[in-house]
Design an enzyme around this catalytic site. Structure first.
Site, PDB file in Angstrom:
ATOM      1  CE1 TYR A 152     -65.532 -46.576  -0.254  1.00  0.00           C
ATOM      2  CE2 TYR A 152     -63.827 -45.695  -1.680  1.00  0.00           C
ATOM      3  CZ  TYR A 152     -65.058 -45.561  -1.065  1.00  0.00           C
ATOM      4  OH  TYR A 152     -65.812 -44.419  -1.273  1.00  0.00           O
ATOM      5  CE  LYS A 158     -68.403 -37.945  12.683  1.00  0.00           C
ATOM      6  NZ  LYS A 158     -68.822 -36.560  12.703  1.00  0.00           N
ATOM      7  CG  ASP A 197     -68.456 -34.115  10.805  1.00  0.00           C
ATOM      8  OD1 ASP A 197     -67.286 -34.046  11.231  1.00  0.00           O
ATOM      9  OD2 ASP A 197     -69.420 -34.391  11.549  1.00  0.00           O
ATOM     10  CG  ASP A 229     -64.103 -42.054  -3.601  1.00  0.00           C
ATOM     11  OD1 ASP A 229     -63.852 -41.369  -4.604  1.00  0.00           O
ATOM     12  OD2 ASP A 229     -64.891 -43.025  -3.614  1.00  0.00           O
ATOM     13  CG  ASP A 245     -65.321 -36.787  -6.781  1.00  0.00           C
ATOM     14  OD1 ASP A 245     -64.120 -36.973  -7.035  1.00  0.00           O
ATOM     15  OD2 ASP A 245     -66.243 -37.447  -7.319  1.00  0.00           O
TER      16      ASP A 245
HETATM   17  P1  NAD Z   1     -68.390 -39.254 -12.696  1.00  0.00           P
HETATM   18  O1  NAD Z   1     -67.246 -38.554 -12.066  1.00  0.00           O
HETATM   19  O2  NAD Z   1     -68.097 -40.109 -13.863  1.00  0.00           O
HETATM   20  O3  NAD Z   1     -69.496 -38.161 -13.156  1.00  0.00           O
HETATM   21  C1  NAD Z   1     -70.145 -37.291 -12.242  1.00  0.00           C
HETATM   22  C2  NAD Z   1     -70.661 -36.062 -13.015  1.00  0.00           C
HETATM   23  O4  NAD Z   1     -69.541 -35.257 -13.394  1.00  0.00           O
HETATM   24  C3  NAD Z   1     -71.370 -36.437 -14.311  1.00  0.00           C
HETATM   25  O5  NAD Z   1     -72.434 -35.518 -14.531  1.00  0.00           O
HETATM   26  C4  NAD Z   1     -70.314 -36.249 -15.388  1.00  0.00           C
HETATM   27  O6  NAD Z   1     -70.836 -35.911 -16.646  1.00  0.00           O
HETATM   28  C5  NAD Z   1     -69.469 -35.115 -14.807  1.00  0.00           C
HETATM   29  N1  NAD Z   1     -68.058 -35.255 -15.200  1.00  0.00           N
HETATM   30  C6  NAD Z   1     -67.162 -36.152 -14.722  1.00  0.00           C
HETATM   31  N2  NAD Z   1     -65.993 -36.004 -15.326  1.00  0.00           N
HETATM   32  C7  NAD Z   1     -66.144 -34.977 -16.209  1.00  0.00           C
HETATM   33  C8  NAD Z   1     -65.270 -34.358 -17.137  1.00  0.00           C
HETATM   34  N3  NAD Z   1     -63.990 -34.753 -17.285  1.00  0.00           N
HETATM   35  N4  NAD Z   1     -65.764 -33.351 -17.879  1.00  0.00           N
HETATM   36  C9  NAD Z   1     -67.033 -32.918 -17.752  1.00  0.00           C
HETATM   37  N5  NAD Z   1     -67.904 -33.475 -16.887  1.00  0.00           N
HETATM   38  C10 NAD Z   1     -67.461 -34.497 -16.128  1.00  0.00           C
HETATM   39  O7  NAD Z   1     -69.104 -40.072 -11.557  1.00  0.00           O
HETATM   40  P2  NAD Z   1     -70.271 -41.179 -11.691  1.00  0.00           P
HETATM   41  O8  NAD Z   1     -71.285 -40.769 -12.700  1.00  0.00           O
HETATM   42  O9  NAD Z   1     -70.671 -41.427 -10.307  1.00  0.00           O
HETATM   43  O10 NAD Z   1     -69.502 -42.474 -12.171  1.00  0.00           O
HETATM   44  C11 NAD Z   1     -69.516 -42.961 -13.508  1.00  0.00           C
HETATM   45  C12 NAD Z   1     -68.690 -44.239 -13.607  1.00  0.00           C
HETATM   46  O11 NAD Z   1     -67.311 -43.926 -13.363  1.00  0.00           O
HETATM   47  C13 NAD Z   1     -69.093 -45.291 -12.567  1.00  0.00           C
HETATM   48  O12 NAD Z   1     -69.051 -46.564 -13.176  1.00  0.00           O
HETATM   49  C14 NAD Z   1     -68.016 -45.165 -11.512  1.00  0.00           C
HETATM   50  O13 NAD Z   1     -67.814 -46.355 -10.808  1.00  0.00           O
HETATM   51  C15 NAD Z   1     -66.804 -44.800 -12.356  1.00  0.00           C
HETATM   52  N6  NAD Z   1     -65.750 -44.099 -11.592  1.00  0.00           N
HETATM   53  C16 NAD Z   1     -64.470 -44.411 -11.900  1.00  0.00           C
HETATM   54  C17 NAD Z   1     -63.428 -43.770 -11.250  1.00  0.00           C
HETATM   55  C18 NAD Z   1     -62.006 -44.144 -11.601  1.00  0.00           C
HETATM   56  O14 NAD Z   1     -61.770 -44.733 -12.649  1.00  0.00           O
HETATM   57  N7  NAD Z   1     -61.030 -43.823 -10.772  1.00  0.00           N
HETATM   58  C19 NAD Z   1     -63.703 -42.781 -10.296  1.00  0.00           C
HETATM   59  C20 NAD Z   1     -65.024 -42.440 -10.031  1.00  0.00           C
HETATM   60  C21 NAD Z   1     -66.056 -43.104 -10.693  1.00  0.00           C
END
Ligand code: NAD
Length: 350
Positions: A134, A181, A214, A238, A242
Site C-alpha cells: 500500500y 509469505k 494463508d 487489512d 476483517d
Molecule cells: P465496508 O466495511 O464498508 O462494508 C462491507 C460490508 O460490511 C457491507 O455489506 C457493509 O454494509 C457491512 N458493514 C460494514 N460496517 C458495518 C457496520 N458498522 N454495521 C453493519 N454492517 C457493516 O467495506 P466496503 O464496502 O468494501 O467499503 C466501503 C467504503 O469504505 C469504500 O470506499 C472503502 O474504501 C472504505 N473503507 C474505509 C476504511 C477506513 O476508513 N479505514 C476501511 C475499509 C473500507
C-alpha cells in the site's frame, strides 16, 4: 479537560460517530471534541480531501476518533505537493496514517459473549501501516500491464517489531506470531522475517512463531490461533483483521487504533458501508470500542472498562441487523449509555 479530534467520516460514519460521542460523553464527561472534516465527500466542490490544517489539528490534539472514509475505486489517490517532492498515497485512509506518521494499526480480536456461533477468538493484530504493497507505487505499462511495488524497509520493520514485542510484554501476551509469505516473496517478506527474528532476540520472555499467512488465515477461521500478538504487513493485516472480525460475529464489532510516536487515531476496522448509510442499520459497536481504546490511551482505564462492560450488557438486549437483531444504531447507543450510567451514576443522579 482533554480535547480530542473527531473525523465524522462518510457513509455510516456520521451515524456511528454520533452514537460513539454520546457514549463517551456519558463515560468520560470531561472530554471535549474538535470536529475535523476530512475526505473526498466534504461539501464545497473541488477541495483537498486531506488539508494540511486537518493534519496539523490532529497532531496538535494528539488523539482523534476517526470514522471510516470512502476511498473511491481507481480514483482515490491523494497527492500532497511538498518542496522535497510530491507524496502519493493510494487512498485517503492511507494518507491520514502516513501524513501523521502513524505506523502501527492495532486491532484487538476478541469474541464477545453469546454473539457468534463460531469459535472464540482472543488475539491482537498489529498491522504495519507505513509501507508494503500500500505504498502507492503502481505503474500502468500500456493497456495490458500494471505493476505495484511492495516496499519493505529494515527501519520500518525494526520499529513495528519492537512495538509488537513491547506490547506483548506490557499486555502479558507470551507470544508474537508473524504472518508472512517468505516462501514466495523471498526478498520482501524474507526481510520482514529476518528483521523480526533479530528483534525477537531482545525479548527472550516472548516466544516468536512465524506462519505462512494463508495457513494463518485458516487458523483464524478455525479458532486455532493462540492468545498472541499477531504481526502482519499492511495488506495481510487489512484482510485478516476483517476476516477475524467476521468470525467474531460481524465486521461491525471490530475496534482499532493507529499509533505513531506522539499521535494516535482510533477507528473501527470496517469501512464506510455506503450500502446501509442512512438506514439506521449500522452497528456502532466497533467505533464505540475504538472510543474506549482512546480513553484508555488518554489514561482513563476505569472509563474504558465501563464502556466495554456496557457494550456487553447492551448486546444482551439490543442487536443491529448484522448480528441478527432489529435494533437501530440509536437503540444500541441508548442501551450502552444506559448501561454506562447504571454502572457509575453521575453525581447528579447519585
Ligand atoms: P465496508 O466495511 O464498508 O462494508 C462491507 C460490508 O460490511 C457491507 O455489506 C457493509 O454494509 C457491512 N458493514 C460494514 N460496517 C458495518 C457496520 N458498522 N454495521 C453493519 N454492517 C457493516 O467495506 P466496503 O464496502 O468494501 O467499503 C466501503 C467504503 O469504505 C469504500 O470506499 C472503502 O474504501 C472504505 N473503507 C474505509 C476504511 C477506513 O476508513 N479505514 C476501511 C475499509 C473500507
Amino acid at each position: 479537560m482533554a480535547t480530542v479530534g473527531i473525523i465524522p467520516g462518510d457513509g455510516i460514519g456520521p451515524e456511528i460517530t454520533e452514537a460513539t460521542v454520546r457514549v463517551l460523553s456519558a463515560a468520560a464527561p470531561y472530554l471535549s471534541y474538535e470536529y475535523i472534516p476530512v475526505g473526498h465527500l466534504i461539501p464545497g466542490g473541488e477541495h483537498d480531501p486531506l488539508p494540511d490544517a486537518a493534519v496539523a489539528g490532529i497532531r496538535r490534539l494528539g488523539a482523534a476518533l476517526k470514522a471510516p472514509l470512502v476511498a473511491p475505486r481507481r480514483t482515490g489517490r491523494i497527492v500532497k505537493v511538498r518542496p522535497d517532492g510530491d507524496r502519493v498515497y493510494p487512498s485517503i485512509n492511507n494518507a491520514v496514517r502516513r501524513e501523521l506518521d502513524l505506523f502501527a494499526n492495532v486491532r484487538p480480536i476478541q469474541s464477545l459473549p453469546g454473539i457468534s456461533s463460531g469459535p472464540d477468538l482472543d488475539f491482537l493484530i498489529v498491522r504495519e501501516v507505513s509501507e508494503g504493497t500500500y505504498s502507492g507505487i503502481e505503474y500502468r505499462i500500456g493497456d495490458d500491464v500494471a505493476q505495484a511495488v511492495k516496499v519493505v524497509t529494515r527501519g520500518a520493520w525494526e520499529r513495528i517489531a519492537h512495538f509488537s514485542f513491547r506490547l506483548a510484554v506490557e499486555q502479558g501476551y507470551g507470544r508474537v506470531i508473524l504472518g508472512h509469505k517468505a516462501n514466495v516473496l523471498n526478498l520482501t517478506d524474507g526481510l520482514e522475517l529476518e528483521v523480526v527474528q533479530e528483534v525477537a532476540r531482545q525479548y527472550p520472555e516472548v516466544e516468536l512463531q512465524d506462519m505462512m499467512v494463508d495457513a494463518l488465515g485458516q487458523a483464524i477461521v478455525r479458532g486455532a490461533v493462540p492468545r498472541a500478538v499477531v504481526l502482519l504487513d499492511n495488506q495481510y493485516g487489512d484482510i485478516l483483521s476483517d476476516v477475524a472480525a467476521g468470525v467474531t460475529g460481524s465486521i461491525g464489532l471490530g475496534p482499532g487504533a493507529n499509533f505513531g510516536e506522539s499521535v494516535a487515531v482510533f477507528e473501527a476496522c470496517h469501512g464506510a458501508a455506503p450500502d446501509i448509510a442512512g438506514t439506521g442499520r449500522a452497528n456502532p459497536v466497533g467505533l464505540i470500542l475504538s472510543g474506549a481504546m482512546m480513553i484508555r490511551h488518554l489514561g482513563d482505564a476505569a472509563a474504558a472498562d465501563a464502556v466495554e462492560a456496557a457494550v456487553e450488557t447492551a448486546l444482551t438486549r439490543v442487536r443491529t441487523p448484522d448480528l441478527g437483531g432489529t435494533a437501530t444504531t440509536t437503540d444500541v447507543a441508548d442501551a450502552v449509555v444506559e448501561a454506562v450510567r447504571a454502572a457509575a451514576p453521575s453525581p447528579a443522579q447519585a
